[in-house]
Motif scaffolding. Structure first.
Motif, mmCIF file in Angstrom:
data_model
loop_
_atom_site.group_PDB
_atom_site.id
_atom_site.type_symbol
_atom_site.label_atom_id
_atom_site.label_comp_id
_atom_site.label_asym_id
_atom_site.label_seq_id
_atom_site.Cartn_x
_atom_site.Cartn_y
_atom_site.Cartn_z
ATOM 1 N N PHE A 144 46.353 -56.285 -59.756
ATOM 2 C CA PHE A 144 46.587 -55.253 -60.795
ATOM 3 C C PHE A 144 47.833 -55.846 -62.302
ATOM 4 N N ASP A 145 47.202 -55.662 -63.222
ATOM 5 C CA ASP A 145 48.820 -56.704 -64.291
ATOM 6 C C ASP A 145 48.982 -55.472 -64.898
ATOM 7 N N LEU A 146 49.905 -54.988 -64.789
ATOM 8 C CA LEU A 146 50.639 -53.674 -65.794
ATOM 9 C C LEU A 146 51.989 -53.870 -66.862
ATOM 10 N N THR A 147 51.510 -53.719 -68.243
ATOM 11 C CA THR A 147 52.677 -53.674 -69.115
ATOM 12 C C THR A 147 52.816 -52.190 -69.556
ATOM 13 N N THR A 155 64.195 -47.654 -68.136
ATOM 14 C CA THR A 155 64.013 -48.444 -66.769
ATOM 15 C C THR A 155 62.323 -48.536 -66.539
ATOM 16 N N VAL A 156 60.992 -49.355 -66.314
ATOM 17 C CA VAL A 156 60.063 -49.078 -65.996
ATOM 18 C C VAL A 156 60.108 -49.827 -64.923
ATOM 19 N N LEU A 157 59.803 -48.917 -63.612
ATOM 20 C CA LEU A 157 59.283 -49.145 -62.446
ATOM 21 C C LEU A 157 57.670 -49.490 -61.762
ATOM 22 N N ALA A 158 57.225 -50.294 -60.646
ATOM 23 C CA ALA A 158 56.056 -50.353 -60.631
ATOM 24 C C ALA A 158 56.137 -51.080 -59.626
ATOM 25 N N ASN A 159 54.620 -50.978 -58.996
ATOM 26 C CA ASN A 159 54.546 -51.368 -57.688
ATOM 27 C C ASN A 159 55.159 -52.646 -57.079
ATOM 28 N N SER A 160 55.185 -53.519 -58.235
ATOM 29 C CA SER A 160 56.367 -54.652 -58.374
ATOM 30 C C SER A 160 56.812 -54.778 -59.250
ATOM 31 N N VAL A 161 58.113 -56.259 -58.728
ATOM 32 C CA VAL A 161 58.847 -56.275 -60.159
ATOM 33 C C VAL A 161 58.921 -56.184 -61.089
ATOM 34 N N THR A 162 59.590 -55.651 -62.060
ATOM 35 C CA THR A 162 59.342 -55.767 -63.471
ATOM 36 C C THR A 162 60.235 -56.268 -64.428
ATOM 37 N N GLU A 163 60.084 -56.691 -65.899
ATOM 38 C CA GLU A 163 60.692 -57.132 -66.737
ATOM 39 C C GLU A 163 60.014 -57.176 -67.779
ATOM 40 N N HIS A 164 62.221 -56.493 -68.550
ATOM 41 C CA HIS A 164 61.739 -56.185 -69.430
ATOM 42 C C HIS A 164 61.824 -56.989 -70.580
ATOM 43 N N TRP A 170 58.140 -53.819 -70.833
ATOM 44 C CA TRP A 170 58.108 -53.935 -69.819
ATOM 45 C C TRP A 170 56.568 -54.512 -69.934
ATOM 46 N N GLN A 171 56.572 -55.562 -68.591
ATOM 47 C CA GLN A 171 55.446 -56.872 -67.485
ATOM 48 C C GLN A 171 56.188 -56.233 -65.770
ATOM 49 N N ALA A 172 55.062 -55.578 -65.270
ATOM 50 C CA ALA A 172 55.342 -56.110 -63.768
ATOM 51 C C ALA A 172 54.562 -57.276 -63.263
ATOM 52 N N ALA A 173 55.087 -58.154 -62.383
ATOM 53 C CA ALA A 173 54.640 -58.940 -61.816
ATOM 54 C C ALA A 173 53.046 -57.873 -61.240
ATOM 55 N N THR A 174 51.968 -59.423 -61.364
ATOM 56 C CA THR A 174 50.949 -59.125 -60.524
ATOM 57 C C THR A 174 50.265 -58.744 -58.423
ATOM 58 N N THR A 175 49.520 -57.943 -59.012
ATOM 59 C CA THR A 175 50.724 -57.087 -57.286
ATOM 60 C C THR A 175 48.872 -57.861 -57.059
#
Length: 486
Positions: A144-147, A155-164, A170-175
């Motif tokens: 999963f690639d999530l933006t 602040t956006v939280l997800a399954n993996s580390v997120t970057e603003h 916000w973009q989360a690292a690929t799971t």
């Protein structure tokens, strides 16, 4: 809307393999809906027909391999994909989705204390389709690639580390490979307490109005988290499989907690607002330990179909109590289990609605929800505790680690689990027979002890109603210190 049946899931899993989801969510579209754009890359193993699931407010467009599909073909929650050719495919869907106020899909909450708004997902079993289009079954794992586009200040939280990335993006690292029901997002002006442990970022999060209460207990919660994390690494040969560990205490949560990989969500009643008993603190610690066990059993290795949901929960229940006892100041957790949880299992097991710990006839997702009860949690955990005693913890953990190694980032069944335990067990332990006796049957056995005293000789007789094998221990005590008998 139709529920997914086991036969449909098995047919779809034979036809396709899903590689990757690219999901883009826009949470700035107002209080009622959010935008969801999804790209699914998958492969058909043969020519055939299938479907994806989606519950949109408005399905604006959908294409398959660049060719437009008719959005009005959406029937309930199913969009047919007909005439698939063997080989790779790309599905693109753009939709407006409704926020939920009932804890399903993307839940939206405005705090009456300060007017701040928070959203978070709860996608268990079949609610991912309320957030983005998906092949919604646990054995079609994918990357999963999530933006996420969120309001400024969130602040956006997800399954993996997120970057603003700036401007609310916000973009989360690929799971790693995940089942669809385990994808998670939590967004809002969170109050966060962050630290690092064993090279991984750890975080606690709650709504701002609860900040003083979280801060008061943050070190206790983090101490429990670190202690359990370290103990699991002593038990399991597979290291923690994700890149971060966040625990978010979210409002209006309609469960106790959810084991989303890397982003566990808890009901925010666990952020205590006033003085509480030590038992309540132990309960919170137990939930922390329970959900962390799922990172391995449930998230790293996931059930193939919902008939094995008991195994997820029973394992986490057993491992949570045991690990809390071993690794923290809460050393009497099994007493609490015997007083509170076990009675829940006994009660459920003596009703007309009882079912085996491991049911064999879970035909669809609706049926699976009926088995989410004291049998799946408490009776199953009791059976696993008995299994550990019978096998010995060393052999039990050997089997568990074989199971993780064989099925990591994949799916497994009860049969796979029992085979792994048998591989780690001593030759004189027939794990398959144990499973048939304890996991495939219903109801309770009754053991009745009778003691007779004849000429200072005591005789103990135990009558059994039921067919399961039991081992019992006998304790002898003085009833009267003045009585010479022992």
């Amino acid at each position: 809307m139709p529920v997914l049946t086991r036969d449909e899931a098995q047919t779809r899993a034979r036809l396709i393999d899903v590689q990757r989801y690219t999901v883009d969510l826009d949470l700035t579209r107002g209080a009622d809906t959010f935008d969801s754009r999804t790209v699914i890359r998958f492969t058909a193993r043969a020519a055939g027909d299938t479907f994806v699931e989606l519950k949109p407010a408005d399905l604006r467009s959908v294409t398959l391999d660049g060719q437009p599909l008719d959005p009005t073909a959406l029937d309930g929650n199913r969009l047919p994909l007909t005439g698939l050719t063997e080989g790779p495919h790309e599905l693109v869907a753009d939709a407006a989705m409704r926020y939920s106020h009932t804890g399903e899909g993307m839940h939206r909450f405005t705090d009456p204390t300060d007017g701040e708004t928070y959203v978070y997902t709860q996608l268990f079993m079949e609610d991912v389709q309320r957030v983005f289009v998906a092949f919604d079954q646990p054995d079609l794992k994918a990357l999963f690639d999530l933006t996420v586009t969120a309001p400024e200040g969130w602040t956006v939280l997800a399954n993996s580390v997120t970057e603003h990335l700036g401007e609310g993006k916000w973009q989360a690292a690929t799971t790693p490979l995940l089942s669809t029901y385990l994808v998670a997002v939590a967004a809002g002006p969170w109050h966060s307490v962050r630290t690092e442990h064993r090279g991984l970022p750890f975080g606690l999060h709650c709504r701002r109005s609860l900040a003083p209460h979280l801060d008061a207990d943050a070190e206790e919660i983090l101490d429990i988290t670190r202690a359990c994390f370290d103990r699991y690494h002593e038990k399991f040969t597979e290291p923690y499989p994700f890149d971060s560990y966040d625990q978010a205490f979210v409002p209006e949560f309609n469960a106790g907690a959810m084991e989303n990989p890397g982003l566990v969500t808890f009901r925010d009643e666990f952020v205590y607002r006033s003085a509480v008993t030590d038992t309540e603190r132990q309960t919170r610690a137990m939930v922390v330990a329970h959900e962390m066990a799922h990172m391995w059993f449930g998230d790293l290795v996931t059930l193939r179909w919902w008939d094995d949901i008991w195994l997820n929960e029973s394992f986490a229940e057993y491992m949570g109590y045991q690990t809390l006892t071993e690794a923290t100041r809460f050393t009497d957790t099994w007493v609490d289990f015997g007083v509170a949880r076990k009675a829940w299992g006994y009660d459920a097991d003596q009703r007309p609605s009882t079912h085996p710990v491991a049911p064999e006839a879970v035909e669809d997702t609706a049926s699976a929800l009926l088995n989410f009860d004291g049998i799946s949690y408490a009776k199953g955990a009791s059976a696993l505790r008995q299994l550990v005693t019978w096998l010995g913890e060393k052999d039990f953990l050997a089997g568990i680690n074989i199971h993780f190694q064989r099925h990591k980032f994949a799916n497994a069944t009860l049969a796979d689990f029992i085979d792994s335990l048998a591989s780690g067990a001593s030759a004189d332990r027939d794990v398959h027979a144990w499973a048939d006796a304890w996991l495939r049957t219903t109801g309770v056995d009754t053991l009745t002890a009778r003691v007779t005293d004849t000429d200072s000789t005591w005789t103990l007789t135990v009558d059994q109603q039921g067919s399961r094998p039991h081992r019992i221990a006998v304790g002898l005590y003085d009833r009267d210190p003045a009585d010479g008998r022992a």
